[in-house]
Motif scaffolding. Sequence first.
Motif, PDB file in Angstrom:
ATOM      1  N   ILE A  79       0.867  -1.181   0.000  1.00 61.85           N
ATOM      2  CA  ILE A  79       0.000   0.000   0.000  1.00 61.85           C
ATOM      3  C   ILE A  79       0.902   1.229   0.000  1.00 61.85           C
ATOM      4  O   ILE A  79       1.712   1.416   0.908  1.00 61.85           O
ATOM      5  N   ASP A  80       0.774   2.053  -1.035  1.00 62.42           N
ATOM      6  CA  ASP A  80       1.646   3.218  -1.165  1.00 62.42           C
ATOM      7  C   ASP A  80       1.186   4.401  -0.325  1.00 62.42           C
ATOM      8  O   ASP A  80       2.000   5.217   0.103  1.00 62.42           O
ATOM      9  N   PHE A 173      -7.535  18.500  -4.964  1.00 61.47           N
ATOM     10  CA  PHE A 173      -6.297  18.969  -4.343  1.00 61.47           C
ATOM     11  C   PHE A 173      -5.381  17.800  -3.965  1.00 61.47           C
ATOM     12  O   PHE A 173      -4.157  17.909  -4.063  1.00 61.47           O
ATOM     13  N   THR A 174      -5.982  16.694  -3.534  1.00 59.60           N
ATOM     14  CA  THR A 174      -5.165  15.536  -3.169  1.00 59.60           C
ATOM     15  C   THR A 174      -4.484  14.951  -4.388  1.00 59.60           C
ATOM     16  O   THR A 174      -3.302  14.587  -4.335  1.00 59.60           O
ATOM     17  N   ASP A 179       0.172  13.194  -6.830  1.00 59.03           N
ATOM     18  CA  ASP A 179       0.715  12.805  -8.138  1.00 59.03           C
ATOM     19  C   ASP A 179       1.062  11.318  -8.144  1.00 59.03           C
ATOM     20  O   ASP A 179       2.213  10.924  -8.371  1.00 59.03           O
ATOM     21  N   ALA A 180       0.030  10.492  -7.887  1.00 58.96           N
ATOM     22  CA  ALA A 180       0.239   9.041  -7.807  1.00 58.96           C
ATOM     23  C   ALA A 180       0.727   8.481  -9.137  1.00 58.96           C
ATOM     24  O   ALA A 180       0.277   8.891 -10.210  1.00 58.96           O
ATOM     25  N   LYS A 181       1.641   7.542  -9.046  1.00 57.91           N
ATOM     26  CA  LYS A 181       2.212   6.912 -10.232  1.00 57.91           C
ATOM     27  C   LYS A 181       1.416   5.666 -10.621  1.00 57.91           C
ATOM     28  O   LYS A 181       0.786   5.028  -9.777  1.00 57.91           O
ATOM     29  N   PRO A 182       1.424   5.295 -11.910  1.00 54.72           N
ATOM     30  CA  PRO A 182       0.736   4.076 -12.342  1.00 54.72           C
ATOM     31  C   PRO A 182       1.242   2.855 -11.561  1.00 54.72           C
ATOM     32  O   PRO A 182       2.447   2.711 -11.329  1.00 54.72           O
ATOM     33  N   ARG A 203     -12.668   9.197  -8.669  1.00 55.32           N
ATOM     34  CA  ARG A 203     -12.612   8.625 -10.017  1.00 55.32           C
ATOM     35  C   ARG A 203     -12.696   9.715 -11.072  1.00 55.32           C
ATOM     36  O   ARG A 203     -11.966   9.692 -12.061  1.00 55.32           O
ATOM     37  N   LYS A 204     -13.592  10.675 -10.856  1.00 58.76           N
ATOM     38  CA  LYS A 204     -13.749  11.765 -11.818  1.00 58.76           C
ATOM     39  C   LYS A 204     -12.476  12.595 -11.901  1.00 58.76           C
ATOM     40  O   LYS A 204     -12.133  13.110 -12.977  1.00 58.76           O
ATOM     41  N   ALA A 205     -11.765  12.703 -10.790  1.00 61.58           N
ATOM     42  CA  ALA A 205     -10.507  13.450 -10.770  1.00 61.58           C
ATOM     43  C   ALA A 205      -9.361  12.664 -11.392  1.00 61.58           C
ATOM     44  O   ALA A 205      -8.266  13.199 -11.567  1.00 61.58           O
ATOM     45  N   GLY A 206      -9.603  11.389 -11.728  1.00 60.50           N
ATOM     46  CA  GLY A 206      -8.555  10.561 -12.319  1.00 60.50           C
ATOM     47  C   GLY A 206      -7.627   9.923 -11.314  1.00 60.50           C
ATOM     48  O   GLY A 206      -6.500   9.560 -11.638  1.00 60.50           O
ATOM     49  N   PHE A 207      -8.096   9.765 -10.085  1.00 62.12           N
ATOM     50  CA  PHE A 207      -7.283   9.187  -9.024  1.00 62.12           C
ATOM     51  C   PHE A 207      -7.969   7.895  -8.566  1.00 62.12           C
ATOM     52  O   PHE A 207      -8.964   7.923  -7.852  1.00 62.12           O
TER      53      PHE A 207
END
Length: 264
Positions: A79-80, A173-174, A179-182, A203-207
């Motif tokens: 878990i990152d 903001f999170t 800036d989570a990596k793949p 999900r909408k934010a792409g996270f």
Amino acid sequence: MFFAASKIFWFFAQPLNFSILLSGLAFLAILLSRRRLALATAGLSFLILGVGAWTSVGALMMHPLEDRFLRPQTMPDKIDGIIVLGGGFEAGINLVRGGYELNGSGDRFVEAAILARRFPEAKVVVTGGAGDLILDGEADGVTAPRLLTALGVAPERLLLESKSRNTYENAMFTKAMVDAKPGQTWLLVTSAFHMPRSMGLFRKAGFNVLPWPSDYRTSGKEHLGIAQDNAQDSLQNLSMALREWIGLAVYRLTGRIDQLVPSP
């Protein structure tokens, strides 16, 4: 504008406040000799308070929200990060007294501390600023380090975001801060009834995050009936469930989430 409008709307729509306003209108109607209007508004006020405080309607409205997302049955090897949404502290008290007094949603931070011990390499993100329109309070992102470090979480593991005022801003903001990596795995910790809206926004934010619901308010086995809980908790359940359903509808209508009730 959206933040202020949502706060003003909910001030009037919140069941207890709405009932008080109706009672005031009934009193005014009596003074003006408007008997029918007085009876109608007084009756509606009593109905809202009676249903909210003396029945399980609030719990039944909360069931589908709390049961929508479950904790993962199997966890990834790594878990990152652990993201905990704000809203769990008594902001006004902590601003003055400098402590870490928890409110009814404080389980979020207890659960985050437990997860931090379980996954000692994971970063811990606290996202939450001052969420009140008028009242002064300390941002959860400011308060949380005092509690989490007291519970054994090393300060260098903490990432703090203290500007967001609602869940939409939490997600935006999170994502920008982390800036989570793949390939990374991040857990999202919030109240179970709030998880559908939170997952939809992230999900909408792409996270992409894994849900870790906490702070359950119902057993899930309540049925329609009278006096199944104390009046205060029943009324609070109605208020929170109504607010969450309205929030889901508004966020869907404004395009901030892609489904009315985001699915697992």
